[in-house]
Design a protein around this motif. Structure first.
Motif, PDB file in Angstrom:
ATOM      1  N   GLY A   1       0.821  -1.202   0.000  1.00  9.51           N
ATOM      2  CA  GLY A   1       0.000   0.000   0.000  1.00  9.51           C
ATOM      3  C   GLY A   1       0.851   1.245   0.000  1.00  9.51           C
ATOM      4  O   GLY A   1       2.066   1.174  -0.176  1.00  9.51           O
ATOM      5  N   GLU A   2       0.187   2.370   0.227  1.00 12.43           N
ATOM      6  CA  GLU A   2       0.892   3.641   0.109  1.00 12.43           C
ATOM      7  C   GLU A   2       1.760   3.952   1.330  1.00 12.43           C
ATOM      8  O   GLU A   2       2.655   4.802   1.253  1.00 12.43           O
ATOM      9  N   TRP A   3       1.503   3.305   2.464  1.00 17.79           N
ATOM     10  CA  TRP A   3       2.206   3.687   3.681  1.00 17.79           C
ATOM     11  C   TRP A   3       3.543   2.974   3.807  1.00 17.79           C
ATOM     12  O   TRP A   3       3.625   1.760   3.715  1.00 17.79           O
ATOM     13  N   ASN A   4       4.576   3.762   4.014  1.00 19.64           N
ATOM     14  CA  ASN A   4       5.920   3.242   4.269  1.00 19.64           C
ATOM     15  C   ASN A   4       6.621   4.246   5.188  1.00 19.64           C
ATOM     16  O   ASN A   4       6.021   5.247   5.587  1.00 19.64           O
ATOM     17  N   LEU A   5       7.871   3.984   5.512  1.00 17.50           N
ATOM     18  CA  LEU A   5       8.590   4.883   6.423  1.00 17.50           C
ATOM     19  C   LEU A   5       8.533   6.324   5.918  1.00 17.50           C
ATOM     20  O   LEU A   5       8.260   7.257   6.673  1.00 17.50           O
ATOM     21  N   GLN A   6       8.798   6.469   4.623  1.00 16.31           N
ATOM     22  CA  GLN A   6       8.818   7.791   4.007  1.00 16.31           C
ATOM     23  C   GLN A   6       7.531   8.561   4.267  1.00 16.31           C
ATOM     24  O   GLN A   6       7.544   9.709   4.714  1.00 16.31           O
ATOM     25  N   ARG A   7       6.391   7.890   4.022  1.00 14.78           N
ATOM     26  CA  ARG A   7       5.087   8.542   4.183  1.00 14.78           C
ATOM     27  C   ARG A   7       4.813   8.877   5.647  1.00 14.78           C
ATOM     28  O   ARG A   7       4.248   9.921   5.953  1.00 14.78           O
ATOM     29  N   VAL A   8       5.203   7.986   6.549  1.00 18.15           N
ATOM     30  CA  VAL A   8       4.978   8.248   7.969  1.00 18.15           C
ATOM     31  C   VAL A   8       5.823   9.446   8.421  1.00 18.15           C
ATOM     32  O   VAL A   8       5.355  10.305   9.165  1.00 18.15           O
ATOM     33  N   PHE A   9       7.054   9.510   7.917  1.00 20.70           N
ATOM     34  CA  PHE A   9       7.913  10.645   8.274  1.00 20.70           C
ATOM     35  C   PHE A   9       7.383  11.954   7.688  1.00 20.70           C
ATOM     36  O   PHE A   9       7.568  13.024   8.260  1.00 20.70           O
ATOM     37  N   GLU A  10       6.699  11.868   6.530  1.00 15.98           N
ATOM     38  CA  GLU A  10       6.077  13.077   5.977  1.00 15.98           C
ATOM     39  C   GLU A  10       4.917  13.526   6.851  1.00 15.98           C
ATOM     40  O   GLU A  10       4.694  14.716   7.057  1.00 15.98           O
ATOM     41  N   LEU A  11       4.182  12.530   7.347  1.00 14.66           N
ATOM     42  CA  LEU A  11       3.019  12.841   8.199  1.00 14.66           C
ATOM     43  C   LEU A  11       3.473  13.420   9.540  1.00 14.66           C
ATOM     44  O   LEU A  11       2.905  14.385  10.045  1.00 14.66           O
ATOM     45  N   PHE A  12       4.494  12.822  10.134  1.00 18.21           N
ATOM     46  CA  PHE A  12       5.024  13.288  11.424  1.00 18.21           C
ATOM     47  C   PHE A  12       6.531  13.560  11.284  1.00 18.21           C
ATOM     48  O   PHE A  12       7.352  12.712  11.644  1.00 18.21           O
ATOM     49  N   PRO A  13       6.895  14.738  10.792  1.00 14.47           N
ATOM     50  CA  PRO A  13       8.319  15.017  10.511  1.00 14.47           C
ATOM     51  C   PRO A  13       9.232  14.858  11.737  1.00 14.47           C
ATOM     52  O   PRO A  13      10.389  14.479  11.584  1.00 14.47           O
ATOM     53  N   ILE A  14       8.693  15.101  12.910  1.00 17.38           N
ATOM     54  CA  ILE A  14       9.521  14.999  14.114  1.00 17.38           C
ATOM     55  C   ILE A  14      10.082  13.588  14.285  1.00 17.38           C
ATOM     56  O   ILE A  14      11.185  13.385  14.810  1.00 17.38           O
ATOM     57  N   LEU A  15       9.323  12.589  13.793  1.00 18.53           N
ATOM     58  CA  LEU A  15       9.776  11.199  13.946  1.00 18.53           C
ATOM     59  C   LEU A  15      11.000  10.915  13.098  1.00 18.53           C
ATOM     60  O   LEU A  15      11.831  10.077  13.447  1.00 18.53           O
ATOM     61  N   LYS A  16      11.113  11.608  11.992  1.00 17.59           N
ATOM     62  CA  LYS A  16      12.279  11.397  11.138  1.00 17.59           C
ATOM     63  C   LYS A  16      13.539  11.863  11.875  1.00 17.59           C
ATOM     64  O   LYS A  16      14.577  11.195  11.850  1.00 17.59           O
TER      65      LYS A  16
END
Lengths: 296, 244
Positions: free
Chosen positions: B110-125
């Motif tokens: 699906g569309e969700w991967n580390l990259q997308r999660v980090f875009e959603l919550f930049p602080i996590l990156k």
């Protein structure tokens, strides 16, 4: 001074062997909180399997003395399979919140194995022939002599510890092991198959156990009744080091080996007793061990 | 139109005590449904039953028309139901990125991967290599949401996202919800804050003592109806919207 250095070095070499005894125990406890009370007997099962295989090869191919060495990777693969199946068919069925069923089962296995070995191999002490490796020695500066085999064992113990810790920290399998250890419910919620992960852990533990058994058989003699003593050393190493940390297990094993060796230096009857005393003292002062990792 | 996820007279136990007494519930594709109710109303047990952590009878839960009640949690997540558990429950010995990666264990595409999660919550990156335990409560909640999204679920279940968080942090977390649901994600949220639940959801269920005491379109339910269903008292106007 040289005397002290010699003693400490010999102790460290002995500790290398104890480390190999203990790593499998540490791994299984760390991943699934299972205390394998048959650890010592499984080590002996490894020794005697190797002894039987070598005896068989001697009959089948008497002139090829390198064959056992070439076949040892195969023995490790068989050990992995044995551990995997044991976990899947037996141990997974008794794991749960209550630690008692798994303790009882491994205790039962310990008795079964001990008697099986006694039945098949008799009570005579035996050892694994290593074509002179067990008596070879090397001189290091300062007039100290070290056995080649014990040095090799310590080297194996250190590399194995490093390898296990690396696998835990840097691979998907290790991540899975840590996750099921941390929070089984949530790990399953993420789609992890805990029972399969447990079987992998036990498979790896049995590779370590078999390696320890073969090396023990090469270094000294083994007899079917040795199991509980080996288990005790493994326990002491794991608990001194702290549950769930492989470097801790190595440190605990080295400390135990050195303590015993110092004890032996005072009186040949004191070595093992010295080890127990230091273990008990450490339990009083630092019951969580030197480098604890696992909680609960 | 058949529901995506549906329960039929669902019963379940919390330990030895029965916690759910015949829950009928459904959520459709793309919907955002809220569940409210006092402590002990059975909301968390309901979430656990949906994800297989609490056993139920096979026919009591259906997923796209297929009976899935009581399947193993690992089977259920593979079908596309992910839970953000109450209290976040991150893996303490894993760092932020490893926690997120665990979410992908089910292997759904699906569309969700580390990259997308980090875009959603930049602080996590920024904090991806830190131990998960070193994060603030709000950041931990972001990891828990990200971890659930990593499984690319069709339905995202969120149990008490705002538990123990400061109002400003709760606002930040909920601000991410429209982004999460933008691609047609279906969500079920359990929320103690009634006004928050009403605000974000299209439909709302109120649980009381293991039963559905009220359900309907969020905007059509009156405060009076809700407080009655929430506390089981006809005269509890004042308490509505409180954090019970």
């Amino acid at each position: 001074m040289d005397m002290l250095l010699q003693t400490v070095l010999q102790g460290a070499l002995l500790g290398g062997l104890y480390c190999l005894f203990a790593l499998g125990l540490s791994l299984m406890y760390g991943v699934m909180r299972l205390t394998n009370t048959a650890q010592g007997d499984f080590i002996l099962l490894g020794s005697f399997t190797a002894i039987a295989v070598i005896a068989g090869l001697k009959i089948l191919a008497p002139e090829n003395m390198w064959l056992p060495l070439l076949l040892s990777p195969l023995l490790l693969i068989v050990a992995f399979g044995f551990g995997y199946v044991l976990q899947r068919q037996v141990l997974n069925k008794v794991l749960g919140k209550d630690p008692l069923p798994s303790l009882v089962v491994t205790f039962g296995l310990s008795i079964v194995i001990q008697n099986l070995l006694l039945e098949v191999f008799s009570a005579d002490p035996r050892s694994i022939e290593s074509a002179g490796l067990n008596t070879a020695s090397l001189q290091i500066p300062g007039g100290i002599t070290l056995g080649v085999l014990p040095v090799l064992i310590l080297f194996l113990a250190i590399t194995t510890t490093f390898g296990l810790q690396w696998m835990f920290n840097h691979t998907a399998l290790g991540r899975g092991f840590r996750a099921v250890s941390d929070d089984l419910e949530i790990a399953q919620l993420m789609g992890l198959n805990a029972k399969r992960l447990y079987a992998y852990a036990t498979g790896i533990a049995f590779m370590l156990i078999t390696m320890a058994g073969v090396l023990q058989g090469m270094r000294t003699t083994v007899s079917p009744s040795d199991g509980p003593m080996l288990l005790l050393f493994a326990f002491e190493a794991v608990i001194i080091g702290g549950m769930g940390s492989f470097w801790g297990t190595l440190a605990g094993a080295l400390l135990l080996g050195m303590t015993q060796q110092i004890g032996f230096r005072f009186d040949p009857g004191w070595g093992i007793w010295f080890g127990h005393i230091v273990f008990l003292l450490l339990l009083l002062v630092r019951p969580q061990g030197l480098f604890p990792k696992t909680v609960g | 139109m058949t529901a995506l996820l549906q329960t039929h007279a669902l019963t379940a136990f919390y330990g030895d005590a029965q916690a759910l007494f015949g829950i009928d519930f459904e959520v459709h594709q793309g919907e955002m449904v809220a569940i409210i109710g006092a402590n002990g109303a059975g909301k968390s047990t309901f979430m656990k039953a949906l994800t297989g952590l609490v056993s139920t009878q096979r026919q009591q839960i259906s997923w796209k028309g297929q009976a899935i009640g009581g399947l193993a949690p690992s089977d259920i997540v593979k079908r596309g139901i992910a839970l953000v558990p109450e209290g976040r429950r991150l893996f303490p010995s894993l760092n932020v990125e490893e926690n997120l990666l665990m979410g992908a264990s089910a292997g759904r595409k699906g569309e969700w991967n580390l990259q997308r999660v980090f875009e959603l919550f930049p602080i996590l990156k920024e904090k991806r290599l830190q131990p998960s335990t070193s994060l603030s409560g709000g950041q931990q909640q972001m990891v828990a949401i990200g971890r659930a999204l990593m499984s690319n679920p069709a339905v995202l279940l969120c149990d008490e996202l705002s538990l123990g968080l400061a109002p400003i942090v709760i606002k930040e977390i909920y601000a991410a919800m429209p982004l999460i649901c933008a691609q047609g994600m279906t969500a079920v949220i359990v929320e103690q804050d009634v006004s928050k639940a009403k605000e974000v959801s299209s439909r709302l269920y109120c649980f009381q003592e293991g039963q559905v005491s009220l359900h309907g379109t969020s905007s059509s339910l009156t405060q009076e109806q809700i407080s009655k269903a929430y506390f089981g008292m006809p005269d509890a106007h004042a308490a509505v919207g409180g954090d019970a």
